[in-house]
Scaffold this motif. Structure first.
Motif, mmCIF file in Angstrom:
data_model
loop_
_atom_site.group_PDB
_atom_site.id
_atom_site.type_symbol
_atom_site.label_atom_id
_atom_site.label_comp_id
_atom_site.label_asym_id
_atom_site.label_seq_id
_atom_site.Cartn_x
_atom_site.Cartn_y
_atom_site.Cartn_z
ATOM 1 N N SER A 34 -57.442 32.352 24.296
ATOM 2 C CA SER A 34 -58.218 33.574 24.506
ATOM 3 C C SER A 34 -58.547 33.754 25.978
ATOM 4 C CB SER A 34 -59.533 33.505 23.726
ATOM 5 O OG SER A 34 -59.325 33.273 22.355
ATOM 6 N N TRP A 35 -58.717 34.988 26.360
ATOM 7 C CA TRP A 35 -59.290 35.336 27.668
ATOM 8 C C TRP A 35 -60.698 35.874 27.435
ATOM 9 C CZ3 TRP A 35 -57.559 34.313 32.447
ATOM 10 C CH2 TRP A 35 -56.210 34.012 32.625
ATOM 11 N N TYR A 36 -61.640 35.393 28.244
ATOM 12 C CA TYR A 36 -63.011 35.875 28.262
ATOM 13 C C TYR A 36 -63.316 36.347 29.677
ATOM 14 C CZ TYR A 36 -64.054 33.612 23.767
ATOM 15 O OH TYR A 36 -64.090 33.247 22.443
ATOM 16 N N ARG A 37 -64.414 37.069 29.818
ATOM 17 C CA ARG A 37 -64.882 37.447 31.138
ATOM 18 C C ARG A 37 -66.403 37.449 31.161
ATOM 19 N NH1 ARG A 37 -62.950 43.820 31.234
ATOM 20 N NH2 ARG A 37 -64.517 44.620 29.750
ATOM 21 N N GLN A 38 -66.916 37.259 32.362
ATOM 22 C CA GLN A 38 -68.365 37.281 32.542
ATOM 23 C C GLN A 38 -68.695 37.993 33.836
ATOM 24 O OE1 GLN A 38 -70.340 33.457 32.353
ATOM 25 N NE2 GLN A 38 -72.260 34.427 31.778
ATOM 26 N N ALA A 39 -69.399 39.111 33.696
ATOM 27 C CA ALA A 39 -69.847 39.875 34.854
ATOM 28 C C ALA A 39 -71.224 39.369 35.263
ATOM 29 C CB ALA A 39 -69.894 41.356 34.506
ATOM 30 N N PRO A 40 -71.613 39.593 36.529
ATOM 31 C CA PRO A 40 -72.924 39.130 36.987
ATOM 32 C C PRO A 40 -74.044 39.672 36.114
ATOM 33 C CG PRO A 40 -71.603 39.843 38.832
ATOM 34 C CD PRO A 40 -70.835 40.215 37.602
ATOM 35 N N GLY A 41 -74.925 38.781 35.660
ATOM 36 C CA GLY A 41 -76.065 39.183 34.861
ATOM 37 C C GLY A 41 -75.761 39.518 33.425
ATOM 38 N N ARG A 44 -70.973 36.160 28.660
ATOM 39 C CA ARG A 44 -69.524 36.047 28.583
ATOM 40 C C ARG A 44 -69.041 36.780 27.326
ATOM 41 N NH1 ARG A 44 -66.903 30.268 29.936
ATOM 42 N NH2 ARG A 44 -68.351 30.643 31.667
ATOM 43 N N GLU A 45 -67.947 37.521 27.460
ATOM 44 C CA GLU A 45 -67.431 38.290 26.344
ATOM 45 C C GLU A 45 -65.936 38.064 26.174
ATOM 46 O OE1 GLU A 45 -68.460 42.324 27.431
ATOM 47 O OE2 GLU A 45 -66.703 42.546 28.716
ATOM 48 N N SER A 46 -65.504 38.145 24.924
ATOM 49 C CA SER A 46 -64.088 38.003 24.636
ATOM 50 C C SER A 46 -63.335 39.246 25.077
ATOM 51 C CB SER A 46 -63.897 37.779 23.132
ATOM 52 O OG SER A 46 -62.540 37.750 22.799
ATOM 53 N N VAL A 47 -62.163 39.046 25.673
ATOM 54 C CA VAL A 47 -61.330 40.149 26.138
ATOM 55 C C VAL A 47 -60.084 40.294 25.268
ATOM 56 C CG1 VAL A 47 -59.971 41.031 28.068
ATOM 57 C CG2 VAL A 47 -62.152 39.876 28.507
ATOM 58 N N ALA A 48 -59.375 39.198 25.055
ATOM 59 C CA ALA A 48 -58.121 39.252 24.306
ATOM 60 C C ALA A 48 -57.822 37.874 23.742
ATOM 61 C CB ALA A 48 -56.971 39.719 25.200
ATOM 62 N N TYR A 94 -61.936 33.924 32.356
ATOM 63 C CA TYR A 94 -61.702 32.546 31.930
ATOM 64 C C TYR A 94 -60.714 32.520 30.765
ATOM 65 C CZ TYR A 94 -66.223 31.696 34.240
ATOM 66 O OH TYR A 94 -67.261 31.627 35.130
ATOM 67 N N CYS A 95 -59.906 31.491 30.706
ATOM 68 C CA CYS A 95 -59.148 31.287 29.478
ATOM 69 C C CYS A 95 -59.753 30.124 28.705
ATOM 70 C CB CYS A 95 -57.667 31.096 29.723
ATOM 71 S SG CYS A 95 -57.211 29.693 30.714
ATOM 72 N N ASN A 96 -59.489 30.155 27.406
ATOM 73 C CA ASN A 96 -60.143 29.232 26.483
ATOM 74 C C ASN A 96 -59.191 28.852 25.359
ATOM 75 O OD1 ASN A 96 -61.672 29.406 23.569
ATOM 76 N ND2 ASN A 96 -62.801 28.148 25.017
ATOM 77 N N ALA A 97 -59.253 27.592 24.969
ATOM 78 C CA ALA A 97 -58.544 27.129 23.774
ATOM 79 C C ALA A 97 -59.427 26.092 23.092
ATOM 80 C CB ALA A 97 -57.188 26.536 24.141
#
Length: 115
Positions: A34-41, A44-48, A94-97
């Motif tokens: 999976s790809w996640y992202r985290q914006a300042p403040g 973290r959220e899942s993207v794909a 970020y990527c995650n497994a």
């Protein structure tokens, strides 16, 4: 056992980037990535997400039609092609497994969308 992201950078709105997530130390082709992202403040959220064979993917609504996740199991790498980028896509990606009970994360790569 690790994941290493690359490909982030500064891009203008409407531009594109391709992120890479290189895996090592585990049988990559067996696992969902999976790809996640985290914006300042923000949280973290899942993207794909992409399943092991690459035939099944899913995306958060805000990136559907703009982002594409794909994988090359021979190269043990997952990619995130991001087109038509918007300022709200700015975040650390970020990527995650989840490998044998271990929640594996890379170090992240910064994506900044700004004119």
């Amino acid at each position: 056992v690790q994941l290493v992201e690359s490909g982030g950078g500064l891009v203008q709105p409407g531009g594109f980037l391709r992120l890479s997530c290189a895996a090592s130390g585990f049988p990559f082709s067996n696992y969902v990535v999976s790809w996640y992202r985290q914006a300042p403040g923000k949280e973290r959220e899942s993207v794909a997400r992409i399943w092991s064979s690459g035939g099944i993917t899913n995306y958060r609504d805000s990136v559907k039609g703009r982002f594409t996740i794909f994988r090359d199991n021979a190269k043990t790498t997952v990619y995130l092609q991001m087109n038509s980028l918007k300022p709200e896509d700015t975040a650390v990606y970020y990527c995650n497994a989840k490998v044998a009970g271990l929640d594996l994360w890379g170090q992240g790569t910064q994506v900044t969308v700004s004119s």
